[in-house]
Design an enzyme around this catalytic site. Structure first.
Site, PDB file in Angstrom:
ATOM      1  N   CYS A  33       0.843  -1.195   0.000  1.00 43.71           N
ATOM      2  CA  CYS A  33       0.000   0.000   0.000  1.00 43.71           C
ATOM      3  C   CYS A  33       0.876   1.240   0.000  1.00 43.71           C
ATOM      4  CB  CYS A  33      -0.920   0.006   1.210  1.00 43.71           C
ATOM      5  SG  CYS A  33      -1.894   1.525   1.376  1.00 43.71           S
ATOM      6  N   CYS A  63      -1.242   6.860   6.028  1.00 46.08           N
ATOM      7  CA  CYS A  63      -2.327   6.086   6.632  1.00 46.08           C
ATOM      8  C   CYS A  63      -1.722   4.894   7.363  1.00 46.08           C
ATOM      9  CB  CYS A  63      -3.324   5.597   5.580  1.00 46.08           C
ATOM     10  SG  CYS A  63      -4.663   4.575   6.258  1.00 46.08           S
ATOM     11  N   CYS A  69      -7.813   2.970  -1.964  1.00 43.91           N
ATOM     12  CA  CYS A  69      -7.438   2.016  -0.919  1.00 43.91           C
ATOM     13  C   CYS A  69      -7.577   0.579  -1.429  1.00 43.91           C
ATOM     14  CB  CYS A  69      -8.326   2.229   0.307  1.00 43.91           C
ATOM     15  SG  CYS A  69      -8.097   1.005   1.613  1.00 43.91           S
ATOM     16  N   GLU A 118     -33.531  -6.555  18.586  1.00 47.71           N
ATOM     17  CA  GLU A 118     -32.535  -5.574  18.165  1.00 47.71           C
ATOM     18  C   GLU A 118     -33.041  -4.178  18.523  1.00 47.71           C
ATOM     19  OE1 GLU A 118     -29.787  -3.188  16.822  1.00 47.71           O
ATOM     20  OE2 GLU A 118     -29.426  -5.352  16.749  1.00 47.71           O
ATOM     21  N   CYS A 120     -16.487  -9.527  18.774  1.00 41.26           N
ATOM     22  CA  CYS A 120     -15.386  -8.817  18.119  1.00 41.26           C
ATOM     23  C   CYS A 120     -14.379  -8.307  19.147  1.00 41.26           C
ATOM     24  CB  CYS A 120     -15.921  -7.657  17.277  1.00 41.26           C
ATOM     25  SG  CYS A 120     -16.802  -6.393  18.242  1.00 41.26           S
TER      26      CYS A 120
END
Length: 375
Positions: free
Chosen positions: A3, A11, A88, A266, A334
């Site tokens: 990248c 970045c 990107c 939810e 996560c």
């Protein structure tokens, strides 16, 4: 993966850039085995599920900087100057192909980028999502609704620039704080949802509905959950933090009890509407309601699925699960730290299976899912 933005230091989001991908996965898997070692022995871990190491993101979150004449679409640096990241390498091919022309058309609208330092301007972010079938949803995050007529007048040019553009909306975020979007969403097109087809289920993604950013790995995550549901074969499933219905709909489609009852809870109304629409399309017995999953006291079901935010499910819901004692719990997380904290508050359960899903290549972020069985 290489990248140029990472190489020149503009970045640093991909902290593991330059580390061979198989090494990234191996290190992350070893880290999770260690961090969850008090609850999951090495023998319960299945082979990590991986997708492509680049070209995997279905969503571009583009902070808008620069000027009206020369806007940038990407991130803001430490001095709040725009860094353009339209090229990107993480974006899915369809998204990568669409962004140059779409953002050029957005620039032609003449919206003034929001300047964080002086708190002036209008366009804060451009959020673009692609579906596995190449359709697009574009969301303009604005400081005020004053520029809506300009966007409405430009819809034809936006669609000409990106023929797959299905949904365009404006999100109004008037506050100056580190929150990406506001509460008000104004849909500007005749379509208000983006069909997201993963395997045999098409989800209906509305603008403010959460969806995993890696479609390939998300599909693998749902397939694994479906297999575990088929294996345990519960007559009723409760999916908490159900979002657009990913786990609930796969539970309803899993082999086993033909009369299986599935319910999803939810807090986001848009996500519930999306889940209901997908269930109606499939014709499956799944019901969805708006509610705070973390505050539920009645979680009676043979199998409960939880897919909470990073903070985890917390002591209140852990206590409710312990009291209801469902035979199995599928926990998708996560954040291994909050997962470990929650597992410590679920002493009535043991980890029967565990698996890493590398949802975020080039970073140390992770998605891990465990199957819990009642002791």
């Amino acid at each position: 993966m290489q990248c140029p933005h990472f190489d020149r230091g503009s970045c640093g989001s991909c902290a593991l850039m330059g580390v061979p991908y198989d090494e990234q996965v191996r290190d992350l898997a070893d880290e999770l085995v260690e961090r969850l070692g008090a609850f999951a022995s090495p023998e319960v871990w299945q082979t990590p599920f991986v997708g492509p190491e680049s070209g995997f993101r279905n969503k571009a979150k583009l902070a808008v900087g620069g000027s009206r004449q020369g806007p940038t679409f990407g991130i803001l640096d430490g001095q709040f100057r725009g860094v353009d990241l339209r090229d990107c390498g993480l974006y899915e091919p369809a998204l990568a192909q669409a962004l140059p022309d779409l953002t050029a058309a957005v620039a032609e609208l003449g919206l003034v980028p929001f300047d964080v330092t002086v708190r002036s301007g209008e366009l804060k972010h451009l959020l673009v999502t692609t579906s596995p079938d190449g359709e697009l949803m574009a969301r303009f995050v604005l400081r005020s609704p004053g520029q809506l007529p300009r966007i409405r007048r430009g819809l034809a040019s936006l669609r000409a620039a990106a023929p797959g553009l299905r949904v365009v909306s404006a999100n109004i975020q008037p506050e100056h704080k580190a929150v990406l979007e506001g509460e008000e969403e104004i849909v500007l097109t005749e379509h208000d949802s983006l069909p997201m087809r993963l395997d045999d289920i098409t989800f209906r993604l509305r603008p403010r509905s959460f969806f995993q950013t890696n479609s390939v790995v998300a599909a693998g995550l749902y397939r694994q959950a479906r297999d575990w549901v088929a294996e345990t074969d519960p007559a009723c499933v409760l999916d908490l933090y159900c979002g657009v219905g990913g786990f609930a709909l796969n539970a309803a489609m899993a082999k086993g009890a033909g009369s299986r009852r599935v319910e999803g809870v939810e807090v986001a109304p848009d996500a519930v509407a999306s889940a209901r629409a997908a269930a109606a399309d499939l014709g499956v017995p799944a019901e969805f309601r708006v509610g705070d999953a973390g505050a539920l006291e009645d979680v009676g079901a043979e199998l409960v699925v939880v897919n909470p935010p990073r903070r985890g499910i917390g002591g209140r819901l852990c206590a409710a699960l312990e009291a209801a004692a469902p035979a199995h719990v599928i926990y998708s997380s996560c954040n291994a730290t909050s997962l470990a904290r929650d597992l410590a508050e679920l002493p009535g359960y043991r980890v029967e299976r565990a698996r890493l899903f590398d949802m975020f290549p080039q970073t140390r972020h992770h998605e891990v899912m465990v199957l819990l069985s009642r002791r």
